[in-house]
Design a protein around this motif. Structure first.
Motif, short mmCIF file in Angstrom:
data_model
loop_
_atom_site.label_atom_id
_atom_site.label_comp_id
_atom_site.label_asym_id
_atom_site.label_seq_id
_atom_site.Cartn_x
_atom_site.Cartn_y
_atom_site.Cartn_z
N TYR A 90 0.81 -1.22 0.00
CA TYR A 90 0.00 0.00 0.00
C TYR A 90 0.85 1.27 0.00
N PRO A 91 1.89 1.38 0.87
CA PRO A 91 2.72 2.60 0.83
C PRO A 91 3.39 2.82 -0.54
N VAL A 92 3.84 1.75 -1.18
CA VAL A 92 4.48 1.90 -2.50
C VAL A 92 3.48 2.42 -3.52
N CYS A 93 2.29 1.80 -3.56
CA CYS A 93 1.27 2.24 -4.51
C CYS A 93 0.80 3.67 -4.20
N ALA A 94 0.65 3.98 -2.91
CA ALA A 94 0.21 5.32 -2.53
C ALA A 94 1.25 6.36 -2.91
N SER A 95 2.54 6.03 -2.75
CA SER A 95 3.59 7.00 -3.08
C SER A 95 3.60 7.31 -4.57
N ILE A 96 3.26 6.32 -5.41
CA ILE A 96 3.17 6.59 -6.85
C ILE A 96 2.08 7.63 -7.12
N TYR A 97 0.93 7.44 -6.49
CA TYR A 97 -0.17 8.39 -6.69
C TYR A 97 0.17 9.76 -6.12
N TYR A 98 0.71 9.80 -4.90
CA TYR A 98 1.02 11.09 -4.27
C TYR A 98 2.11 11.85 -5.01
N SER A 99 2.98 11.14 -5.75
CA SER A 99 4.02 11.84 -6.50
C SER A 99 3.44 12.72 -7.61
N PHE A 100 2.19 12.47 -7.97
CA PHE A 100 1.51 13.29 -8.97
C PHE A 100 0.53 14.27 -8.30
N CYS A 101 0.69 14.46 -7.00
CA CYS A 101 -0.24 15.32 -6.26
C CYS A 101 0.52 16.38 -5.45
N GLU A 102 -0.20 17.44 -5.14
CA GLU A 102 0.27 18.39 -4.12
C GLU A 102 -0.34 17.92 -2.80
N TYR A 103 0.53 17.43 -1.92
CA TYR A 103 0.03 16.73 -0.73
C TYR A 103 0.92 17.07 0.46
N SER A 104 0.28 17.43 1.57
CA SER A 104 1.02 17.79 2.77
C SER A 104 0.63 16.95 3.99
N VAL A 105 -0.15 15.88 3.81
CA VAL A 105 -0.67 15.01 4.87
C VAL A 105 -1.79 15.69 5.64
N LEU A 106 -1.66 16.98 5.92
CA LEU A 106 -2.66 17.70 6.70
C LEU A 106 -3.89 18.05 5.87
N LYS A 107 -3.74 18.05 4.53
CA LYS A 107 -4.85 18.37 3.64
C LYS A 107 -5.00 17.27 2.60
N PRO A 108 -6.19 17.14 2.03
CA PRO A 108 -6.37 16.10 0.99
C PRO A 108 -5.46 16.37 -0.20
N PRO A 109 -4.99 15.29 -0.87
CA PRO A 109 -4.11 15.48 -2.02
C PRO A 109 -4.84 16.12 -3.20
N ILE A 110 -4.12 16.97 -3.92
CA ILE A 110 -4.66 17.62 -5.12
C ILE A 110 -3.84 17.17 -6.32
N TYR A 111 -4.46 16.55 -7.28
CA TYR A 111 -3.75 16.01 -8.44
C TYR A 111 -3.19 17.17 -9.28
N VAL A 112 -1.87 17.11 -9.57
CA VAL A 112 -1.23 18.16 -10.36
C VAL A 112 -0.47 17.59 -11.56
N GLY A 113 -0.62 16.30 -11.83
CA GLY A 113 0.06 15.69 -12.97
C GLY A 113 1.56 15.59 -12.75
N PHE A 114 2.33 15.94 -13.76
CA PHE A 114 3.79 15.82 -13.71
C PHE A 114 4.46 17.09 -13.16
N GLU A 115 3.69 17.94 -12.52
CA GLU A 115 4.24 19.22 -12.04
C GLU A 115 5.38 19.02 -11.05
N ASN A 116 5.26 18.04 -10.14
CA ASN A 116 6.34 17.79 -9.17
C ASN A 116 7.63 17.39 -9.87
N TYR A 117 7.53 16.52 -10.87
CA TYR A 117 8.72 16.06 -11.60
C TYR A 117 9.35 17.19 -12.40
N VAL A 118 8.51 18.04 -13.00
CA VAL A 118 9.02 19.18 -13.76
C VAL A 118 9.72 20.17 -12.83
#
Length: 303
Positions: A29-57
């Motif tokens: 579960y942590p591995v799969c979740a980390s894949i999803y969160y890597s495409f999100c703006e996520y701080s644990v305190l708030k729900p994740p917001i999908y941002v696509g490849f923005e983090n990688y860029v």
């Protein structure tokens, strides 16, 4: 018969169930979740917001990311070959039939048992520029002979960007006991008949080492090099304690340190997950390259 097999299958699943639950909850579960969160703006305190490849860029425009990646590659490229050469050399020396062999093997292995936190505190004193054991030892080498005078003073290991990474590399050489023991086990498996045949052919010690010993332990060398490379990419605890915030001038700010600060200090979990997956890809590619390069250089006796 079918009923018996069914009961055995159920019993087998029940016995494996604790492991399956643990693996699913703490690994899958942590591995799969980390894949999803890597495409999100996520701080644990708030729900994740999908941002696509923005983090990688953003990572490839991040100066600190590039700095930490360069520091990590420098450490890997220098420390892994040096530690490999020194641990093989120690294993060859400790494989010799001499009095006190067990004592010497224990002596050289013990440093690898020291916890990382204690190791960092110990070397903080060793590398102290004014009262450290290393610089005091270098000072003792100063002297004079006839009209010649020389003075050796150690560098400021912990506060100079030129010497900060070499200091960590030096520490890595001091804790190579685990690899040394594996090399020693590999040397025990070198066929005696090959060594005796090379003696009969008049081979020198260096020729035996190059043409018999090294080829026979090449699978062990490959394994240790890959494990050392993975460990070097993940260096964290010692520099995090010895060099807060990567001081001096972020010369010791390694990749995993930046990942940890991004996730825990700055609460940018999505950004940190992206960094984690880039690290995974780097290690995976480097491992594949190592295996590819070694295809014609590693000898497997059973093959």
């Amino acid at each position: 018969m079918k009923a018996r097999r069914s009961k055995e299958s159920i019993a087998g699943v029940l016995f494996a169930l604790p492991w399956l639950i643990g693996f699913t909850v703490f690994m899958l579960y942590p591995v799969c979740a980390s894949i999803y969160y890597s495409f999100c703006e996520y701080s644990v305190l708030k729900p994740p917001i999908y941002v696509g490849f923005e983090n990688y860029v953003d990572l490839f425009h991040d100066d600190i990311f590039r700095k930490s990646l360069w520091n990590t590659f420098f450490y890997v490229i220098i420390s892994v070959p040096l530690s490999t050469i020194i641990t093989i050399g120690l294993a060859l020396l400790l494989n010799a039939k001499i009095r006190g062999q067990a004592f010497y093997r224990t002596f050289f292995y013990l440093p690898s048992l020291v916890p990382q936190t204690a190791l960092a505190c110990l070397w903080l004193w060793v590398f102290n520029s004014e009262h450290g054991l290393l610089n005091m030892g270098l000072e003792k080498l100063s002297g004079h002979f006839w009209i010649f005078h020389w003075h050796i003073s150690g560098p400021p290991w912990l506060s100079d960007t030129t010497w900060s990474k070499p200091a960590l590399i030096f520490m890595a050489l001091w804790t190579g006991g685990n690899a040394m023991v594996i090399y020693l086990a590999g040397l025990q498996d070198v066929p005696v008949e090959l060594l005796e045949a090379s003696d009969l052919d008049g081979a020198s010690p260096s020729a035996k080492l190059r043409h018999v010993t090294i080829p026979m332990i090449s699978p062990v060398i490959l394994f240790n090099v890959i494990m050392a490379m993975i460990g070097a990419f993940q260096i964290f605890a010692v520099p995090y304690i010895m060099f807060p915030n990567g001081q001096p001038a972020q010369s010791t700010y390694f990749y995993v340190m930046y990942l940890f600060d991004t996730a825990i200090v700055y609460h940018k979990m999505g950004y940190a997950c992206a960094m984690g997956w880039i690290m995974f890809i780097l290690i995976f590619v480097m491992t594949l390259l190592s295996l590819k390069v070694s295809e014609k250089r590693v000898y497997y006796s059973g093959g």
